[in-house]
Design a protein around this motif. Structure first.
Motif, short mmCIF file in Angstrom:
data_model
loop_
_atom_site.label_atom_id
_atom_site.label_comp_id
_atom_site.label_asym_id
_atom_site.label_seq_id
_atom_site.Cartn_x
_atom_site.Cartn_y
_atom_site.Cartn_z
N VAL A 197 0.86 -1.19 0.00
CA VAL A 197 0.00 0.00 0.00
C VAL A 197 0.90 1.24 0.00
O VAL A 197 1.84 1.33 0.79
CB VAL A 197 -0.94 0.01 1.21
CG1 VAL A 197 -1.70 1.33 1.31
CG2 VAL A 197 -1.92 -1.16 1.13
N ILE A 198 0.57 2.17 -0.87
CA ILE A 198 1.34 3.41 -1.03
C ILE A 198 0.46 4.56 -0.57
O ILE A 198 -0.62 4.78 -1.09
CB ILE A 198 1.76 3.61 -2.50
CG1 ILE A 198 2.51 2.38 -3.02
CG2 ILE A 198 2.60 4.87 -2.66
CD1 ILE A 198 2.61 2.32 -4.54
N ALA A 199 0.92 5.31 0.44
CA ALA A 199 0.15 6.42 0.99
C ALA A 199 0.44 7.70 0.22
O ALA A 199 1.59 8.02 -0.07
CB ALA A 199 0.48 6.62 2.46
N ARG A 210 7.64 10.96 7.38
CA ARG A 210 7.82 10.06 8.53
C ARG A 210 6.51 9.87 9.28
O ARG A 210 6.14 8.74 9.65
CB ARG A 210 8.88 10.62 9.46
CG ARG A 210 9.12 9.79 10.74
CD ARG A 210 9.91 10.58 11.76
NE ARG A 210 9.22 11.82 12.12
CZ ARG A 210 9.80 12.83 12.79
NH1 ARG A 210 11.06 12.75 13.13
NH2 ARG A 210 9.09 13.90 13.10
N ASP A 211 5.79 10.96 9.49
CA ASP A 211 4.54 10.88 10.24
C ASP A 211 3.48 10.08 9.49
O ASP A 211 2.73 9.30 10.10
CB ASP A 211 4.02 12.29 10.53
CG ASP A 211 4.92 13.07 11.48
OD1 ASP A 211 5.80 12.45 12.11
OD2 ASP A 211 4.76 14.31 11.55
N VAL A 212 3.39 10.27 8.18
CA VAL A 212 2.40 9.54 7.38
C VAL A 212 2.72 8.05 7.35
O VAL A 212 1.83 7.20 7.48
CB VAL A 212 2.31 10.13 5.96
CG1 VAL A 212 1.45 9.23 5.07
CG2 VAL A 212 1.75 11.54 5.99
N ARG A 213 3.99 7.74 7.22
CA ARG A 213 4.36 6.32 7.22
C ARG A 213 4.04 5.69 8.57
O ARG A 213 3.53 4.56 8.64
CB ARG A 213 5.85 6.16 6.90
CG ARG A 213 6.26 4.71 6.69
CD ARG A 213 7.68 4.56 6.20
NE ARG A 213 8.66 4.96 7.20
CZ ARG A 213 9.97 4.76 7.10
NH1 ARG A 213 10.45 4.20 5.99
NH2 ARG A 213 10.79 5.13 8.05
N ALA A 214 4.28 6.42 9.65
CA ALA A 214 3.97 5.88 10.98
C ALA A 214 2.47 5.74 11.20
O ALA A 214 2.01 4.77 11.79
CB ALA A 214 4.58 6.79 12.05
N ALA A 215 1.70 6.71 10.69
CA ALA A 215 0.25 6.69 10.91
C ALA A 215 -0.45 5.63 10.09
O ALA A 215 -1.48 5.09 10.51
CB ALA A 215 -0.34 8.07 10.57
N THR A 216 0.08 5.31 8.93
CA THR A 216 -0.60 4.39 8.02
C THR A 216 0.01 3.00 7.97
O THR A 216 -0.66 2.05 7.58
CB THR A 216 -0.59 4.96 6.59
OG1 THR A 216 0.77 5.06 6.14
CG2 THR A 216 -1.26 6.32 6.54
N GLY A 217 1.29 2.88 8.32
CA GLY A 217 1.99 1.61 8.12
C GLY A 217 2.26 1.31 6.67
O GLY A 217 2.56 0.16 6.30
N ALA A 218 2.16 2.32 5.80
CA ALA A 218 2.29 2.12 4.36
C ALA A 218 3.66 1.59 4.00
O ALA A 218 4.67 1.88 4.66
CB ALA A 218 2.02 3.43 3.62
#
Length: 326
Positions: A197-199, A210-218
């Protein structure tokens, strides 16, 4: 992140953007840190495949692989044929557009309008996957309306049909690009499927990445509008995610060189007359944050000669950087 046999490293993707992600811009973003760059969307209407616009959109000469081409349409048979056509012309990954919110696209029931019909989503995905021997990916939004965020259901359908990676913009079609992206639906999609999955949405700095990757697990991140006029954002994000440290800003001379190289590539790709016109928006994006940019933009926007345009940009940047250093 892997898409079929292809390793996307760093896991940063340039989003497909009509009128923006042509070959010169894709190549520049790849040089400056993007692990994958997706083409502008190409139509599934065979009547338009041999226009100048379509010809340029499938020009991948000298481009580093994997070559990812996005196709748009609403008819499963046409979409399958478009996938075959683009693979025959060099595509190594086919991406299906179900994320574009533009009226002219949604008006013909393509792009994000398809999210309203989960059965049609399944038929298109299955038809395209069956048509080609290369990986097929899908770009979606979280839903068509805020009241109907069906991104999780769409993601499961896509996985069942053989889609090998899914990019999700954290807005509905109803939102267009207004407000802030929401990442809860992307996180739920990541939990619901096994494919990468790509956010996507509002990723405009290393910290936000960094925050988006942490929030989504993408598994990867997709950057679109924030790369306009700032293609080096990819290398800044990649460095920060790998080390936790901020990369030093590019030197003025680097920015000047990249922009002039970009202009030269546009003139060569489109021809000087059209290249000058296409270059204008990129010049505005590159220069908009510099002092005096509004006055400069009014002046350079009137130029019709490639040499004059290039010279004006070079002189403006030299003057700007000298003034900033004083």
């Amino acid at each position: 992140m892997r898409i079929g046999p292809y390793l996307v490293d760093p896991p940063l993707v340039l989003a497909p953007m009509a009128g923006v992600t042509d070959r010169p811009f894709r190549q520049l973003c790849r040089r400056l840190g993007a692990g994958l760059a997706v083409s502008e969307m190409t139509t599934s209407d065979a009547r338009l495949w041999h226009t100048d616009k379509s010809r340029l959109r499938r020009d991948h000469a000298g481009e580093a692989g994997p070559i990812a081409v996005q196709i748009a349409g609403y008819d499963p048979r046409q979409m399958a044929e478009a996938a075959r056509f683009n693979v025959a012309h060099g595509a190594q990954i086919i991406d299906i557009n179900m994320g574009c919110p533009a009226k002219k696209v949604c008006r013909v029931d393509a792009g994000s309008a398809l999210l309203r019909d989960e059965g049609l989503v399944a038929r298109i995905c299955a038809a395209v996957v069956a048509a080609v021997d290369v990986p097929v990916t899908l770009k979606i939004r979280t839903g068509y309306t805020r009241a109907q965020r069906n991104g999780v259901a769409i993601a499961r359908i896509a996985e069942d049909c053989g889609i090998q990676a899914l990019a999700v913009h954290g807005r509905t079609r109803e939102d267009h690009f207004r407000g802030s992206a929401e990442y809860d639906t992307i996180a739920a999609i990541k939990q619901a499927v096994r494919i990468p999955v790509i956010a996507n949405g509002d990723i405009d700095s290393p910290q936000k990445a960094r925050d988006v990757r942490a929030a989504t697990g993408a598994d990867a991140l997709m950057v679109g509008r924030a790369a306009q006029g700032r293609p080096w954002l990819f290398r800044e994000i990649a460095h920060f995610l790998a080390t936790g440290q901020h990369l030093a800003p590019p030197a003025p001379e680097e920015i000047r060189r990249w922009l002039l190289e970009h202009l030269d590539a546009l003139y060569a790709f489109y021809g000087e007359d059209r290249g000058v016109r296409v270059a204008r928006k990129h010049i505005q994006w590159y220069c908009q944050d510099h002092p005096g940019s509004a006055e400069f933009w009014q002046r350079v926007n009137r130029l019709t000669d490639a040499a004059a345009q290039r010279r004006a940009v070079a002189e403006f940047l030299v003057e700007t950087f000298v003034a900033q250093a004083a």
